[in-house]
Design an enzyme around this catalytic site. Sequence first.
Site, PDB file in Angstrom:
ATOM      1  N   GLY A   1      17.130 -36.917 -36.240  1.00  0.00           N
ATOM      2  CA  GLY A   1      16.971 -38.661 -35.956  1.00  0.00           C
ATOM      3  C   GLY A   1      17.273 -38.964 -34.886  1.00  0.00           C
TER       4      GLY A   1
ATOM      5  N   GLY B   1       6.689 -46.591 -23.757  1.00  0.00           N
ATOM      6  CA  GLY B   1       8.052 -45.660 -24.524  1.00  0.00           C
ATOM      7  C   GLY B   1       8.295 -45.627 -26.189  1.00  0.00           C
TER       8      GLY B   1
ATOM      9  CG  HIS C   1      -9.679 -62.943 -47.075  1.00  0.00           C
ATOM     10  ND1 HIS C   1     -10.653 -63.722 -47.106  1.00  0.00           N
ATOM     11  CD2 HIS C   1     -10.217 -61.519 -46.659  1.00  0.00           C
ATOM     12  CE1 HIS C   1     -12.091 -62.117 -47.326  1.00  0.00           C
ATOM     13  NE2 HIS C   1     -11.159 -60.992 -46.668  1.00  0.00           N
ATOM     14  CG  HIS C   2      -8.586 -60.501 -43.605  1.00  0.00           C
ATOM     15  ND1 HIS C   2      -7.410 -60.085 -44.569  1.00  0.00           N
ATOM     16  CD2 HIS C   2      -9.348 -59.843 -43.877  1.00  0.00           C
ATOM     17  CE1 HIS C   2      -7.848 -59.777 -45.576  1.00  0.00           C
ATOM     18  NE2 HIS C   2      -8.723 -58.858 -44.843  1.00  0.00           N
TER      19      HIS C   2
ATOM     20  CD  GLU D   1      16.582 -45.549 -29.555  1.00  0.00           C
ATOM     21  OE1 GLU D   1      17.280 -45.858 -28.605  1.00  0.00           O
ATOM     22  OE2 GLU D   1      15.558 -45.694 -29.979  1.00  0.00           O
TER      23      GLU D   1
ATOM     24  CG  ASP E   1     -13.503 -58.739 -46.159  1.00  0.00           C
ATOM     25  OD1 ASP E   1     -12.510 -58.356 -45.569  1.00  0.00           O
ATOM     26  OD2 ASP E   1     -13.915 -59.025 -47.122  1.00  0.00           O
TER      27      ASP E   1
ATOM     28  CG  ASP F   1      13.687 -35.008 -37.217  1.00  0.00           C
ATOM     29  OD1 ASP F   1      14.223 -35.918 -35.834  1.00  0.00           O
ATOM     30  OD2 ASP F   1      15.388 -34.209 -38.079  1.00  0.00           O
TER      31      ASP F   1
ATOM     32  CG  ASN G   1      16.807 -33.726 -32.667  1.00  0.00           C
ATOM     33  OD1 ASN G   1      15.752 -34.423 -33.869  1.00  0.00           O
ATOM     34  ND2 ASN G   1      16.139 -33.882 -31.588  1.00  0.00           N
TER      35      ASN G   1
ATOM     36  CD  GLU H   1      -6.095 -51.290 -39.711  1.00  0.00           C
ATOM     37  OE1 GLU H   1      -4.924 -51.093 -40.594  1.00  0.00           O
ATOM     38  OE2 GLU H   1      -6.448 -51.334 -40.747  1.00  0.00           O
TER      39      GLU H   1
END
Lengths: 567, 567
Positions: free
Chosen positions: B475, B415, B114-115, B479, B28, B446, B473, B51
Site C-alpha cells: 500500500g 508529486g 460527441h466529445h 501516506e 477520431d 506497489d 510493501n 492519455e
Amino acid sequence: MSTITLATYIFTRLKQVGVDTIFGVPGDFNLSFLDYIDEVDGLRWAGNANELNSAYSADGYSRIKGFAALCTTFGVGELSATNGIAGAYAEHVGLIHIVGAPTVSAEENKLLLHHTLANGKFDIFKNMSKHITAKAVTLDDIATAPGIIDDLIRTGYIYKRPVYLAVPSNFSEAQVPASLLNKRIDLALPANDKESEKEFVDEVVEKIINAKNPCILVDACASRHNVKASIEALVKATKFPVYVTPMGKSSFNEDNERFSGVYVGALSKLDVRESLENSDLILSIGGLLSDYNTGAFTYHYHTTNVIEFHSDFCKVKAAVYQGIQMQAALGKILQGLKQAHLNYVPTPIPASVKEYKAVQKVTSGPLTQQFLWSKLSYFLRSGDIVVAETGTSSFGILQAHYPEGVTAISQVLWGSIGYALPAAVGAAFAADDIRDEQRVILFIGDGSLQLTVQAISDACRQHLHPYLFVLNNNGYTIEKMIHGLHAEYNNIQTWDHTKLLELFHDKEKFQNYRVSTVEEMNKLYADKEFNVPSKIRMIELMLDEFDAPKNLIEQAKLSERINSGKN
Amino acid sequence: MSTITLATYIFTRLKQVGVDTIFGVPGDFNLSFLDYIDEVDGLRWAGNANELNSAYSADGYSRIKGFAALCTTFGVGELSATNGIAGAYAEHVGLIHIVGAPTVSAEENKLLLHHTLANGKFDIFKNMSKHITAKAVTLDDIATAPGIIDDLIRTGYIYKRPVYLAVPSNFSEAQVPASLLNKRIDLALPANDKESEKEFVDEVVEKIINAKNPCILVDACASRHNVKASIEALVKATKFPVYVTPMGKSSFNEDNERFSGVYVGALSKLDVRESLENSDLILSIGGLLSDYNTGAFTYHYHTTNVIEFHSDFCKVKAAVYQGIQMQAALGKILQGLKQAHLNYVPTPIPASVKEYKAVQKVTSGPLTQQFLWSKLSYFLRSGDIVVAETGTSSFGILQAHYPEGVTAISQVLWGSIGYALPAAVGAAFAADDIRDEQRVILFIGDGSLQLTVQAISDACRQHLHPYLFVLNNNGYTIEKMIHGLHAEYNNIQTWDHTKLLELFHDKEKFQNYRVSTVEEMNKLYADKEFNVPSKIRMIELMLDEFDAPKNLIEQAKLSERINSGKN
C-alpha cells in the site's frame, strides 16, 4: 450545543441523499477527511486504483442511485479525474467531486507546496473545474461551510450535473452544529411558473388530442431526470408508439406493446425511420441531439409539429417556454388527458422491432457481431444493468432487445473510451448497496479495456461480481471504420486476457471463458450456473478484426465526412 | 511552389528539434493528423494505452531529449492528460500537447458533436489548458498556422514548459509552403540586457572572490535549463563545495571530489546541514524551493549572502535582476573568474557523503529500505537513467550514491503518484531513440504502480527493456507515515505482480524476479546477465509494510503539521 466535525457533516449529508459508497484515491490533503467515513453507519470507501476510474465509477453509480461522490487530493488527484467529471456534465449525471486542499493559511502565505504549480496560485484547479461543473467552491470559512455544502449537493442532485467542493485539510476536523443535520436538504425542483406552465400544458394536451399519426421519442434525459414513470403513464393513456434514441435505450420498457424501435435518423431501420418521420406530432422527451445519437444529424421529420420536453425548458414548435421543467409539466399533461377523447387510432408497430428473434435459428458458425448482439436479448433479464463501451459495443447493443426492467449505461455523447469498465464497476457498487442481486454486464472492446483496466482490481477488492465481456478484435475497430483501416496507430498491444483476473484477484473465486463460436455462446448462456452472479467473470469474445455492427460502419462514414470538413 | 500538408509540417518541425517519438492515443479527431507521421523519416508513434500515460511518458522523454510531443483527441483525450501536463508545467519540462479538434465549420455552426459538453462551446478545453501551459492556441487560419506552430515549439523548448496546440481535423491535409521548413526554428534564448547582466556578473564575481566559506547549491532547474556544464566549470575554477537538493540530485557529478551531499534543510544529515548553513556565501542555482525539496521549508542559513540563479531572473541578496537568465550569466561569470585570485581555501567535504559505503559489509538478513538504497549505489553505472516514484522511492533514493553520468528522474514538486512508471517508459523511448544502450531503472511502490500500470504494455509493444523494481510493501507507505498508519483507505488490493509481464507481453523475452533478502539482492546485482538490459525485467522487492526511509518518516511528520494547520 452538540457539535460534529465538518467531515462527518459532509458524509452524513451524502448518506442522507442515498450515497452509500465514496469513490476516490487517498492523498495527503484528504487523509484527515477520509478518517471520518467510518463515523457514518453504512458508508464505505471504494478505494479506486486511480482517480479517472473514481470519476467514471461515480458516474456509473449515480446513474443507478441518482447521486454519487468521489474524493481526490489537490492538483494531482483532481486533474486526473477531469475527463470523467466533464463526461458527467455532458451527460447529465449528478455527483459531487470533493477535493482535499491545502490549509487556508498555506494559501494565504502562498507556500510553495507540492501538488501546486509552484506559482503561489491555489485557485487554478478550481477555476479549471468551473468549466465542467454546475458550481465549484473552495471552503474558506467554517461558519458558512454547511450552507454551501447543502447548496452544492442540492444543485448536483436536482440538476443532475457534477459540482466541485474543495475542503482545506484543516477544516475536516473543525466543528459544526450537529443539529443542522436534522433538517434534510430540500431535493424538490423549484416549481414551474404557473401561468407559463398552464399555457404550455394546454397547448400540448390539445395537440395530443388532435394528432392522427403521433409518436413519442424518448432520449437520455428521460432517465437522468426521472420521468420514466410519466412516460409509461402517457403511453398507457394515449397508446402512441414509442421510439427511443441510442441514448434513450432502456428509458422505455421494450416489452411494452407500443415500443417501436430505435430511431437514429438515417441510420435507423427503414420501417422505423419511415414511420417516425411521417408522424404529424412528435413528443420528444429528454432529447440530447448529438451526432452519434442522431445518425450524424440526419433527423428528417416531415412535420414541424415537434414538442420538446427538457429539464430546464420546454418547446412547442419554435416557441420556447424557458424555465418550464418537464418533470412537473408531464404530470399536468397526464391530468389534462384524463377525460380527453383522442383522435388517434393505434397502428401496428414496425416489424423490424421483432427482428432480433431470428437469432434463435442460428445454431452454429463463428461468432459474429450480428449474432452476438441479437443473442444478448435472450441472456438479459429484468434487473440487469448493461454497460456498453463507446464504439463497437454501444452501436452493436442497439440490436439487442431489452426485457422490462433492464437498465442501460453508455456514454454516447461524451464518448470517452475507457469509461465503460469503471462505470460498470461503479454500477456494481450501486447494485451491491441496493442489495437486490442485480447483475451488471459489461461489453467492452480490447482497445478500450486497456485505458482503465485497473478498475477490475477495484471490483475484486470489494468482492463485486460483474460480467466482463471483452470483444477481442485486435484494436480500435471504431477508429478503423472511421479512418485508417489498416493504420498502425489503430492497433494495440495484444494482451493475454486470461491473466487479468489472476493478476488482480488474490483470494476469491473468479472464472475465465473464451467464446469463438455460436455453439460456445449458446452453451454458455444456457449454463444455469453462469447465469448467477456468484463470482467475477471475464468472457473473451473472439471476433474478426473488421467485423463491425452495420450501423457503426454507416455512422463511421458520416463521421469521416464531418471530420474532414466535407459535410 | 512546392507544398506539404500541415501535418507533415508539424511532424518535420518536431523532428528538427530532436523529437523522434510521438506519444498519444488515437481518436477520431486526430486520425487524419496521425496519417502523416510516416511521412517524416525516423519518426515513430508510441501508441500509449491511455492519455495520462502519454503525458507522463512525454515528460520522461523530454527530461532526456530536451523536448517531447503528445497527441490526443478533443475533450475526452486531452482532459485525461491534464494532470501530466500540469506536472510538466510545475517541474519545467518542455513539451507540446497537440489536440485533434473538430473542424472550424463545426465550431462555427455549434454542432452538438460527441466529445463536447453539448453546449456549443468549443473553447472550454483550450481555456482549461491555458492554466497549465505557457501558451495555448487553436488554429483557425491555415495562412498563419506555420508561424503559430513555430512560436509554440520555440516557447515550449526554450522556456521548458508545456504548450498546447489544437489542430482542427480538416487542417491536417491543408497545404503550406514546403520552403518554410528550410529555415530552422530559432532555439536561442533572447539575450540578457547587457547593462543589468554586467552589474549582476560583477557583483557575483566580487562575492566569489571574497568568500571565505562559500558553497554551491544545485537544484532542479540546473538540469532542466542545461547549466550542468557551467556548474562543473564553476567548481573547477573555485573548488567550492557543491550540495544538491532532492530535485537537484544528478545535476552534479557525485564522483567529483567537491560533491558534499544532499541538502534538505532540517532533514539533511547533520554534517551536511551544519557545513552548508554556516556558509558565508551560497550560490543557489536553479532553485525550486518546494516543501518536499526543502525539508518542509526548514532552510536555516546563517547568512543572507545568497545569490540565486534562475531561468528568468537572478538575485543577489534581496536585489532582483528581472529577466537576467542564468544560462548566459553563468558563462560571463566564468569569464570574469579566469584571472581572479580567490580567498577561498578548500575545506574537507562532510564525512556522511561516503556513508553509503558501509553497505558493502552487509551480507545477510532481510531486505530493508536502509540496505536497498545504499546498495543501489553499486548497481548503477554511467549512462543509467534512474526513475524514482514520489514516496518511499524518491525519499529513499537520496541515500544512493550516483556515479558520474547517471541521470535521475523524479517528480518531487508536483508529486503525482503513478508518474514514475510511464515517465520511465518515456525515458526508455528516449534512450532507444538515442541508441546508446542506456539502462532505464525504475523504482516504484506497489500502490503507485496501480495507477498507471498499463504503461508496461507500451514498453512491451515497442520492445523496450527497462528494469522495473517494484517495492511490495502493501500500500501507500508514504501516506501511512503522514496520516492513517493503519487506516483502511491507505491499503490497496494485493496484486500478483508475477502476472504483469505475462499479461502485457505476447512475444518477446521477459523475466520476473522476487527479492526478499540481502543475499538475493547481492546475488542478483552480481549476475552479469542481469546487468545487461537485454529484456524487460520485473523485480519485486519484498519489504516490511512499515519500513520506510528515515528522511521520509521525518518529512511525513512535518507534512502532517502543515496539513493540519499547526505549522
